[in-house]
Design an enzyme around this catalytic site. Structure first.
Site, PDB file in Angstrom:
ATOM      1  N   HIS A 114      -2.645  -1.025   5.431  1.00 50.37           N
ATOM      2  CA  HIS A 114      -3.276  -1.295   4.138  1.00 50.37           C
ATOM      3  C   HIS A 114      -3.167  -0.082   3.196  1.00 50.37           C
ATOM      4  O   HIS A 114      -4.176   0.425   2.687  1.00 50.37           O
ATOM      5  CB  HIS A 114      -4.747  -1.693   4.336  1.00 50.37           C
ATOM      6  CG  HIS A 114      -5.302  -2.484   3.181  1.00 50.37           C
ATOM      7  ND1 HIS A 114      -6.204  -3.511   3.332  1.00 50.37           N
ATOM      8  CD2 HIS A 114      -5.087  -2.411   1.844  1.00 50.37           C
ATOM      9  CE1 HIS A 114      -6.514  -4.014   2.147  1.00 50.37           C
ATOM     10  NE2 HIS A 114      -5.835  -3.351   1.222  1.00 50.37           N
TER      11      HIS A 114
ATOM     12  N   ARG B 104      -3.718 -10.281   0.703  1.00 54.34           N
ATOM     13  CA  ARG B 104      -4.838 -10.158   1.627  1.00 54.34           C
ATOM     14  C   ARG B 104      -4.494 -10.891   2.925  1.00 54.34           C
ATOM     15  O   ARG B 104      -3.752 -11.879   2.925  1.00 54.34           O
ATOM     16  CB  ARG B 104      -6.113 -10.749   1.024  1.00 54.34           C
ATOM     17  CG  ARG B 104      -6.770  -9.859  -0.023  1.00 54.34           C
ATOM     18  CD  ARG B 104      -7.325  -8.570   0.603  1.00 54.34           C
ATOM     19  NE  ARG B 104      -8.096  -7.760  -0.330  1.00 54.34           N
ATOM     20  CZ  ARG B 104      -7.662  -6.645  -0.912  1.00 54.34           C
ATOM     21  NH1 ARG B 104      -6.451  -6.202  -0.689  1.00 54.34           N
ATOM     22  NH2 ARG B 104      -8.464  -5.956  -1.709  1.00 54.34           N
TER      23      ARG B 104
HETATM   24  C1  GLV Z   1      -6.481  -2.625  -2.189  1.00 55.37           C
HETATM   25  O1  GLV Z   1      -6.351  -3.415  -1.341  1.00 55.37           O
HETATM   26  C2  GLV Z   1      -7.176  -2.886  -3.430  1.00 55.37           C
HETATM   27  O2  GLV Z   1      -7.805  -3.956  -3.535  1.00 55.37           O
HETATM   28  O3  GLV Z   1      -7.125  -2.052  -4.334  1.00 55.37           O
END
Ligand code: GLV
Length: 306
Positions: free
Chosen positions: A269, A221
Site C-alpha cells: 500500500h 482498494r
Molecule cells: C491511500 O490509500 C490514500 O487513500 O491516500
C-alpha cells in the site's frame, strides 16, 4: 478552536510542526494524548479508532490524511459533519509513476530478469506488448493516470460510474460497459474506491472476461477483489499477471497464498503516500474556511462513498 491529528500508524511530527508554524496560537492535539476533547473542532484522520470521533462534542469537520475516505466513512460512530479528502499534486504524481512503473515492469519483464539474476542466468526475453489500457475509476487521480498513459501513446479507455464528457481518451460508464472495456484491454487498472458497488467486483467472471495475456493492477482498494478468484486466475493462466498494492486485509497475512505466486507483484500500500509537508497548506485552508463559516473543499458524498 483546536485541531486534532487522529492518525494511526504514521509519525505525524511533520504535520504537527508544520501546522503549528502555519497557525501560530492554534492548539494542535495529537492522538492518543488528546488533552481537551471539547476544544477540538477539526480533525485530520487516518485509521481513527472507533468510538472516538463521537466523543468530540464540538467537532465541525473531518479531513482524511489521504485521498481515500473509506476508513472514515466505515466508522460506526461517525458524526454528521462534512468529511473531506486530500487532493494533491504529489499524491497524483506518485500514482501515475507507480502505474507506469508496473506497466513497464510487465512489458520488459524486469521481475523475471531479477529472478534470472538470482540464478546467474543470462537470457534475453521478448518484451510483452501492452497497447490498450482500461482504467476503472477516472476521478481526480484516475483521470491523471489516464492522461499520463494517453500522452505516452497507450490506447486508453476510462470506465466510471457516471459519464465523463470532454475527455481526450475514450470513456464509457455503467456496469453494462464493464465487460467489453475489460475484454479489449491488455492492461486493466483499478483506482476504484471502496464502496458497496465495488465490493467483490473483480471476481471469477471478471477475470474470465480479461484477455489471457493481460495484466491486472489494483491501486484502488482491496475490497473490490475476490482474492481466491484472482489467485485461481493467476494460477491457471486465466490472466497473465497482476500487481496489487491494496488488499482485503493489510498487512497481507504471512500465510496468504498470494505470496507464493510468481506472476503477482505485491507492494505494501505504497502506490501513493501522503507526504505530510505537502498537505499543510490544504489543512490550513480548511481550518480558515471553517473559522469563517465557508464550505470546505473536496467534501465527499457519503452516499456515494467518495
Ligand atoms: C491511500 O490509500 C490514500 O487513500 O491516500
Amino acid at each position: 478552536m483546536a485541531i486534532a491529528l487522529i492518525i494511526q500508524g504514521r509519525d505525524v511530527e511533520a504535520l504537527r510542526s508544520g501546522l503549528s508554524d502555519a497557525l501560530p496560537g492554534v492548539e494542535i492535539q495529537v492522538w492518543p494524548t488528546l488533552t481537551d476533547l471539547a476544544a477540538i473542532e477539526f480533525v485530520v484522520a487516518w485509521k481513527s479508532p472507533e468510538n472516538l470521533l463521537s466523543q468530540l462534542p464540538n467537532l465541525k469537520a473531518i479531513c482524511s490524511l489521504g485521498a481515500g475516505v473509506d476508513g472514515i466513512l466505515a466508522l460506526a460512530d461517525l458524526p454528521d459533519v462534512p468529511v473531506c479528502r486530500i487532493v494533491e499534486e504529489d499524491l497524483t504524481r506518485q500514482m501515475c509513476d507507480y502505474v507506469l512503473a508496473q506497466i513497464l515492469n510487465f512489458q520488459y519483464q524486469f521481475s523475471a530478469y531479477c529472478r534470472q539474476q538470482h540464478n546467474n542466468q543470462w537470457c534475453e526475453r521478448e518484451p510483452v506488448a501492452i497497447k490498450s489500457v482500461a482504467i476503472l475509476g477516472v476521478g481526480q487521480i484516475g483521470h491523471q493516470v489516464a492522461m499520463d498513459l494517453y500522452s505516452r501513446g497507450y490506447q486508453v479507455t476510462g470506465w466510471s460510474n457516471s459519464p465523463k464528457p470532454d475527455r481526450v481518451y475514450s470513456c464509457v460508464f455503467g456496469i453494462e460497459a464493464l465487460a467489453e472495456t475489460v475484454a479489449n484491454a491488455d492492461c486493466v487498472i483499478s483506482l476504484l474506491p471502496a464502496t458497496k458497488e465495488t465490493d467483490n467486483l473483480f471476481n471469477r467472471n471478471f477475470f474470465q472476461q480479461m484477455q489471457s495475456h493481460a495484466l491486472f493492477i489494483n491501486v484502488g482498494r482491496g475490497n473490490s477483489v475476490v482474492e481466491e478468484d484472482l489467485y485461481q486466475a493467476l494460477q491457471h493462466g486465466v490472466i497473465q499477471s497482476a500487481c496489487l498494492d491494496v488488499f482485503k486485509t493489510e498487512p497481507l497475512p504471512q500465510e496468504h497464498p498470494f505470496w507464493g505466486l510468481p506472476n503477482l507483484v505485491i507492494t505494501p500500500h505504497i502506490a501513493a503516500v501522503t507526504r505530510q509537508q505537502n498537505i499543510i497548506s490544504q489543512i490550513v485552508e480548511h481550518y480558515k474556511k471553517l473559522q469563517s463559516g465557508q464550505t470546505l473543499n473536496y467534501i465527499v458524498d457519503r452516499d456515494k462513498g467518495y
